[in-house]
Design a protein around this motif. Structure first.
Motif: not given
Length: 457
Positions: A307-318
């Motif tokens: 999860v990036a510092e700006d809150g962007t999720v960079m992992h797949p749907p769980v």
């Protein structure tokens, strides 16, 4: 739903339907070669009966696989033009290799395989069957080379956002290709093993006592019992490879949120991406660390690392990855129990004395390979998100500018067509099984090397 989501659903529907049929033809070609060779050696007609029944299933599966594959390939241009614009210099040649080395080979010799048993010498018919089987495997090889490269790309350079090949050896033999290819070939073998066993069990249940049916039942259960341990080992190796190259996917598969040692193996949970935790979790202490790192103190990656510092999720749907993995593993465990249980019963009682409850269970598992394959495919492809080509191209960047209502309309048409074709396909297989069990096999010519029946005096 916008164009992006609808295009993803449409492509998923197309590939889900398409993959079912190569999953059968890849291994069934080799099984047919075995049946044909056994008949040539023994002259026992039970092997040719098996060949003539399953070659019809092969032809039907091959036809549906080709048609759905062509439909799917058109979507690269209609729904996902950004894919070919960015990576066409790699994807285009690999797809062309598949056509030139596999599809043409299958097309040339398929007619001899299907209709030449009486018309050509036995050695030529066997050779044609071998070349078709080899062609299906080569097709799988090239498609999985491309798919693996999309997961673990190597041997390229970017020029103005466009991929250019620099090392074809590195592209073809990228880090995940051997594991992905082995996993898929074994999945195809298991799919065919349980399909053969399931249809043979169904024929036994409706009164078919032919030697050929019993041989097919024995063959399917034995093949399944042999392949499932190999698939478990290959799956473990594939998982370790994925851990090294796609740790976010493994974190989603395990439902693990925080990186650390002594990570439990989650058997059941309800992942909550908003709260970034699991609810109703049932887990084995240290299990994930033991499996993935072979040590209870092994450090397993967590989803919160992506999860990036700006809150962007960079992992797949769980949730879909988490549940897809458990459906795949659960189906595999059912295959293990059924095939090994069948092997034990055949050893103790003989294949002809298998109890009816076991035959019902085997019939119910006839298409279990499809379930495991689809679940594993979803884990693999959804687990790559948000990337279409890891580190190179995101899925969202590749979608075409097509009106959402148009995508929805074609999606509905695809789903209706595929549902009808699936019902017809399964119905035809069971119809053929009923005809064979009743002794009403479709009219066919005996092969040239068939033994001549001599009437009794």
């Amino acid at each position: 739903m916008d164009t992006f989501l609808l295009s993803r659903i449409q492509f998923a529907a197309n590939i889900s339907f398409h993959i079912l049929f190569p999953t059968i033809t890849i291994a069934l070609g080799w099984v047919l070669l075995f049946f044909r060779y056994r008949f040539a050696v023994t002259k026992d007609t039970k092997w040719m009966d098996a060949y003539m029944f399953w070659v019809k299933v092969f032809a039907l599966s091959f036809a549906l696989g080709v048609v759905s594959g062509i439909t799917m390939s058109f979507q690269f241009g209609t729904n996902w033009p950004g894919f070919m614009e960015a990576v066409g210099n790699v994807a285009g040649p690999l797809l062309a290799y598949e056509v030139m080395t596999a599809f043409f080979l299958e097309a040339v010799f398929l007619g001899i395989m299907l209709f030449g048993a009486r018309r050509v010498p036995p050695w030529l018919h066997i050779t044609a069957t071998f070349l078709v089987a080899f062609g299906t495997t080569m097709s799988a090889f090239w498609i999985l080379v491309l798919n693996s490269w999309m997961h673990t790309p190597q041997g390229y350079e970017l020029r103005d956002g466009v991929v250019h090949a620099t090392d074809w050896f590195a592209i073809i033999f990228n880090p995940s290709m051997p594991y992905r290819l082995g996993h898929m070939l074994l999945a195809s073998g298991l799919t065919v093993a349980f399909l053969i066993a399931g249809i043979a069990a169904f024929r036994r249940l409706i009164g078919d006592r032919a030697d050929s049916t019993l041989t097919q039942l024995r063959f399917g259960l034995t093949l399944g019992a042999v392949l499932i341990p190999a698939q478990i080992i290959m799956g473990d190796l594939h998982g370790l490879n994925t851990l090294g190259h796609q740790p976010a996917k493994v974190a989603a598969m395990e439902g693990n949120w925080d990186t650390g040692p002594n990570v439990p193996l989650v058997l059941f949970a309800i992942p909550d991406e908003d709260a970034r935790t699991n609810h109703a979790e049932i887990a084995i202490p240290n299990g994930a660390s033991l499996i993935l790192k072979h040590s209870p103190d092994g450090v397993v990656p967590g989803l919160n690392d992506f999860v990036a510092e700006d809150g962007t999720v960079m992992h797949p749907p769980v949730a879909p990855v988490f549940w897809g993995f458990r459906v795949m593993v659960g189906t595999g465990m059912a295959m293990l129990a059924l095939s090994w249980g069948g092997a034990f019963l055949m050893w103790r009682r003989g294949a002809g004395s298998l109890p009816r409850p076991f035959l019902f269970a085997t019939t119910g598992m006839a298409f279990s390979g499809w379930l495991a394959t689809l679940a594993g495919w979803y884990v693999t492809e959804i687990g790559r998100q948000p990337w279409l080509v890891t580190g190179v191209l995101t899925t969202e960047a590749a979608v075409g500018d097509v009106a959402a209502p148009m995508v929805m309309a074609t999606l509905m048409a695809y789903l209706a067509t595929y549902l009808a074709l699936m019902i017809a396909y399964i119905g035809v297989i069971f119809h053929l099984a009923k005809r064979a069990a009743a002794g009403k096999r479709p009219t066919r010519e005996e092969p040239r090397d068939a033994p001549i029946a001599v009437p009794a005096e």
